[in-house]
Design a protein around this motif. Structure first.
Motif, PDB file in Angstrom:
ATOM      1  N   ALA A 166       0.969  -4.216   7.970  1.00 16.42           N
ATOM      2  CA  ALA A 166       2.039  -3.750   8.850  1.00 16.42           C
ATOM      3  C   ALA A 166       1.530  -2.688   9.821  1.00 16.42           C
ATOM      4  N   LEU A 167       0.717  -1.755   9.344  1.00 16.16           N
ATOM      5  CA  LEU A 167       0.258  -0.679  10.207  1.00 16.16           C
ATOM      6  C   LEU A 167      -0.879  -1.127  11.114  1.00 16.16           C
ATOM      7  N   VAL A 168      -1.713  -2.046  10.668  1.00  9.84           N
ATOM      8  CA  VAL A 168      -2.736  -2.601  11.568  1.00  9.84           C
ATOM      9  C   VAL A 168      -2.060  -3.354  12.718  1.00  9.84           C
ATOM     10  N   GLY A 169      -1.031  -4.141  12.388  1.00 13.41           N
ATOM     11  CA  GLY A 169      -0.296  -4.848  13.424  1.00 13.41           C
ATOM     12  C   GLY A 169       0.430  -3.890  14.370  1.00 13.41           C
ATOM     13  N   GLY A 170       1.018  -2.841  13.813  1.00  9.62           N
ATOM     14  CA  GLY A 170       1.698  -1.858  14.648  1.00  9.62           C
ATOM     15  C   GLY A 170       0.738  -1.132  15.570  1.00  9.62           C
ATOM     16  N   ALA A 171      -0.467  -0.869  15.086  1.00  9.76           N
ATOM     17  CA  ALA A 171      -1.468  -0.212  15.930  1.00  9.76           C
ATOM     18  C   ALA A 171      -1.927  -1.126  17.055  1.00  9.76           C
ATOM     19  N   LEU A 172      -2.190  -2.381  16.747  1.00 13.69           N
ATOM     20  CA  LEU A 172      -2.642  -3.324  17.779  1.00 13.69           C
ATOM     21  C   LEU A 172      -1.563  -3.601  18.819  1.00 13.69           C
ATOM     22  N   ALA A 185      -0.225   5.770  -1.166  1.00 14.63           N
ATOM     23  CA  ALA A 185       0.760   6.805  -1.469  1.00 14.63           C
ATOM     24  C   ALA A 185       2.086   6.229  -1.939  1.00 14.63           C
ATOM     25  N   VAL A 186       2.513   5.101  -1.342  1.00 14.08           N
ATOM     26  CA  VAL A 186       3.813   4.521  -1.697  1.00 14.08           C
ATOM     27  C   VAL A 186       3.684   3.341  -2.640  1.00 14.08           C
ATOM     28  N   GLY A 187       2.440   2.947  -2.967  1.00 17.55           N
ATOM     29  CA  GLY A 187       2.232   1.838  -3.886  1.00 17.55           C
ATOM     30  C   GLY A 187       2.606   0.485  -3.304  1.00 17.55           C
ATOM     31  N   ASP A 188       2.346   0.287  -2.008  1.00 19.23           N
ATOM     32  CA  ASP A 188       2.710  -0.975  -1.352  1.00 19.23           C
ATOM     33  C   ASP A 188       1.536  -1.436  -0.497  1.00 19.23           C
ATOM     34  N   ALA A 189       0.816  -2.467  -0.967  1.00 21.89           N
ATOM     35  CA  ALA A 189      -0.350  -2.959  -0.238  1.00 21.89           C
ATOM     36  C   ALA A 189       0.018  -3.635   1.072  1.00 21.89           C
ATOM     37  N   ARG A 190       1.272  -4.044   1.225  1.00 17.19           N
ATOM     38  CA  ARG A 190       1.677  -4.704   2.470  1.00 17.19           C
ATOM     39  C   ARG A 190       1.660  -3.760   3.663  1.00 17.19           C
ATOM     40  N   GLN A 191       1.617  -2.462   3.408  1.00 17.93           N
ATOM     41  CA  GLN A 191       1.603  -1.496   4.502  1.00 17.93           C
ATOM     42  C   GLN A 191       0.331  -1.589   5.338  1.00 17.93           C
ATOM     43  N   VAL A 192      -0.755  -2.104   4.751  1.00 11.69           N
ATOM     44  CA  VAL A 192      -2.009  -2.215   5.502  1.00 11.69           C
ATOM     45  C   VAL A 192      -1.833  -3.167   6.676  1.00 11.69           C
ATOM     46  N   LEU A 211      -5.905   0.543  10.074  1.00  7.90           N
ATOM     47  CA  LEU A 211      -6.426   0.297   8.730  1.00  7.90           C
ATOM     48  C   LEU A 211      -6.453   1.582   7.903  1.00  7.90           C
ATOM     49  N   GLY A 212      -6.948   2.675   8.514  1.00  6.74           N
ATOM     50  CA  GLY A 212      -6.982   3.938   7.792  1.00  6.74           C
ATOM     51  C   GLY A 212      -5.595   4.405   7.399  1.00  6.74           C
ATOM     52  N   ALA A 213      -4.644   4.305   8.347  1.00  6.15           N
ATOM     53  CA  ALA A 213      -3.278   4.720   8.046  1.00  6.15           C
ATOM     54  C   ALA A 213      -2.646   3.815   6.993  1.00  6.15           C
ATOM     55  N   GLY A 214      -2.894   2.510   7.104  1.00  2.00           N
ATOM     56  CA  GLY A 214      -2.295   1.570   6.163  1.00  2.00           C
ATOM     57  C   GLY A 214      -2.799   1.764   4.745  1.00  2.00           C
ATOM     58  N   VAL A 215      -4.101   1.969   4.614  1.00  2.00           N
ATOM     59  CA  VAL A 215      -4.666   2.161   3.275  1.00  2.00           C
ATOM     60  C   VAL A 215      -4.135   3.458   2.661  1.00  2.00           C
ATOM     61  N   ALA A 216      -4.146   4.547   3.452  1.00  2.00           N
ATOM     62  CA  ALA A 216      -3.686   5.831   2.917  1.00  2.00           C
ATOM     63  C   ALA A 216      -2.198   5.795   2.562  1.00  2.00           C
ATOM     64  N   TYR A 217      -1.392   5.253   3.462  1.00  2.00           N
ATOM     65  CA  TYR A 217       0.047   5.216   3.211  1.00  2.00           C
ATOM     66  C   TYR A 217       0.389   4.210   2.115  1.00  2.00           C
ATOM     67  N   GLY A 218      -0.320   3.087   2.104  1.00  2.00           N
ATOM     68  CA  GLY A 218      -0.071   2.090   1.071  1.00  2.00           C
ATOM     69  C   GLY A 218      -0.358   2.598  -0.318  1.00  2.00           C
TER      70      GLY A 218
END
Length: 563
Positions: free
Chosen positions: A459-465, A450-457, A441-448
């Motif tokens: 994607a990164l939560v799923g990748g972490a799990l 930065a790149v202007g893409d809310a879908r990254q949240v 979640l932390g990575a997804g929010v920060a990266y999302g």
């Protein structure tokens, strides 16, 4: 024997009165504070005759293998310079691994990944060793028996420090010899090995201090881990800060000191003075603190609970949660911040796209997807490894509860062994899942952002799990050891170290596939991006469930209190 003998002064009426400030004295005549240290060192080495050689072997093989493989991967000076410049121009890689101080040096590039991370893992080894032979033994009641004999007040602490420091020095020297054997310069090899040893020495002293502060081994290990995490984070911020940032932070961390020795890039021998001074000062502090506390007590005050337990503590799971929630909250806070940091600096990975050597490097770090996704996958793999560390620590709490006698009190009620163990295992399994979700979640929010893409949240939560099954496999291994060989549960740390190094260094070493397959981390999908199959995850879950069930079967059949 609950503590040192205290002499009471007579009161006004002739009756003994407790002094306001008791002074502990040695009751046994002719016994010095370090009496019996040599015997305790031999006892500790006998108990660790499998664990310490296993740790040392893994470190030495990893360092020598990385050096040998890099020579083939980057055979020319031009290829090494290109890769090193790409690394040094990427803040995210600097935060995780640190810089390459000499771009043309084969040794500096070969051991780049093992600099900060290797020093941190050596620190884990020495901290656990010191706490195991001090606070763990005291918590189990075995030191009370030793204190009743001809053993000095500080002998146990001195022996533990000698074993921890000795393990670090032996590891460093053997590593140096192995690096020389694969063709690296003598001076740089010795500097690298001693840099690892210096980190181990400093954090052995940290473990000695935390063993005096906390009343339990779990608390001492938690404080030690927090100190190591802070040192690593400070070093990461300093390395990634750049010329205009607070790069001086790299010099206030013992992990940073090990890097600043700069093996194969100048060999700064004088930096060892910082680690040596820190180790001596902290060891002196530990001995001083040991003289101001009672046996089986810690200097940090214990919070007194209510006279009656809350209704929510009526189940083994609720009790396990109550015991583990403090550590889980600390881990969750740290991984959430780490995830946000990694997600924020991940946007700098694009600076490596111009170098074919850098592309090859980042692909090896993160998988065979697009470079941007591969870098994010590498970060999530790192977070998954940290979650596995938590899983091993939390699962080992079963051993702590049994060897301290607290499990016996619970089992004396209507709670069976399986139900008791299941409560702790459920907390550990769910806790590791929570850690991964929060880090993603932390990575997804920060990266999302930065790149202007809310879908990254998502994607990164799923990748972490997706990293979770490997952590559960490690937990299952610890349960199996606990069920059949409870005194060997420490081998879970050695297995974790081996699996981590195989997954991290194996692709660079081009080791056979069957060796890579030994690590559960090898079978995890590299998300986000790329194609993946659910079959490896199901296999890992089956292995975790099978080893857990086997361990519970062993626990059911063996004698309680055998730990």
């Amino acid at each position: 024997m609950s503590g040192p003998v205290v002499a009471a002064e007579p009161g006004p009426t002739g009756q003994p009165a407790s002094p306001a400030r008791p002074r502990p004295v040695i009751a046994a005549a002719g016994r010095g504070p370090l009496t019996g240290t040599g015997t305790l060192v031999r006892l500790a080495l006998r108990r660790d005759h499998v664990l310490l050689p296993a740790w040392i072997t893994v470190f030495v093989v990893s360092a020598a293998g990385a050096a040998a493989a890099t020579a083939a991967l980057y055979p020319t000076v031009e290829s090494r310079v290109a890769a090193a410049l790409a690394i040094n121009g990427t803040p995210s890689l600097l935060a995780i691994y640190g810089p390459v101080f000499d771009p043309a040096s084969l040794g500096a590039l070969a051991l780049w990944k093992l600099g900060a991370w290797g020093a941190a893992m050596v620190a884990v080894l020495t901290m656990l060793t010191v706490v195991r032979h001090t606070r763990t033994e005291e918590e189990a009641g075995r030191l009370e028996l030793l204190a009743a004999g001809a053993v000095g007040r500080h002998a146990v602490l001195a022996a533990a420090l000698l074993v921890g420091v000795g393990a670090a020095v032996v590891l460093g020297l053997i590593t140096a010899v192995a690096l020389m054997a694969v063709g690296l310069p003598v001076a740089g090899s010795l500097a690298f090995g001693l840099a690892w040893a210096a980190a181990g020495i400093a954090f052995a002293a940290v473990g000695a201090v935390t063993a005096q502060l906390a009343r339990s081994a779990r608390g001492a290990n938690g404080l030690s881990a927090a100190a190591l995490g802070l040192a690593f984070a400070v070093r990461a911020v300093g390395d990634a800060a750049g010329a205009r940032g607070p790069s001086w932070l790299s010099w206030v961390s013992p992990i940073g000191w090990s890097q600043q020795v700069r093996p194969f890039a100048g060999d700064r021998w004088w930096v060892f003075a910082a680690s040596s001074a820190a180790g001596v000062l902290l060891a002196g502090l530990a001995f001083r603190l040991a003289g101001h506390r009672d046996l089986d007590a810690g200097l940090l005050p214990d919070r007194t609970g209510p006279a009656r337990g809350a209704p929510g503590l009526r189940s083994p799971f609720a009790l396990a949660w109550r015991l583990q929630r403090g550590g889980l909250i600390a881990w969750a806070s740290g991984l959430l911040l780490l995830g946000a940091l990694l997600g924020n600096v991940a946007t700098g990975a694009g600076g490596m796209l111009d170098s074919p050597q850098a592309q090859d490097l980042i692909m090896r770090l993160g998988g065979r997807q697009a470079l941007s996704d591969a870098f994010l996958a590498a970060e999530l793999s790192l977070i998954g490894m940290l979650a596995a560390v938590y899983m091993v620590q939390a699962t080992r709490h079963l051993y702590t509860e049994e060897c301290t006698g607290r499990a016996e009190s619970v089992l004396a009620t209507g709670v069976g062994r399986i139900r008791w163990a299941a409560g702790h295992l459920s907390c550990a399994a769910l806790g590791s899942a929570v850690l991964l979700a929060l880090a993603g979640l932390g990575a997804g929010v920060a990266y999302g952002i930065a790149v202007g893409d809310a879908r990254q949240v998502a994607a990164l939560v799923g990748g972490a799990l997706a990293q979770l099954p490997a952590a559960w496999v490690l937990g299952g291994l610890v349960v199996a050891l606990f069920g059949f060989a409870p005194r060997r549960v420490g081998a879970g740390w050695a297995a974790l170290t081996a699996f981590l190094l195989i997954a991290e260094i194996g692709p660079l070493l081009r080791v056979p596939q069957w060796v890579l397959d030994l690590s559960p981390f090898t079978h995890l999908p590299r998300l986000p991006g790329g194609t993946w199959s659910v079959t490896p995850l199901l296999v890992l879950l089956a292995v975790a469930a099978g080893s857990t069930a086997l361990g519970l079967l062993g626990l059911r059949r063996r004698d309680a209190g055998a730990a």
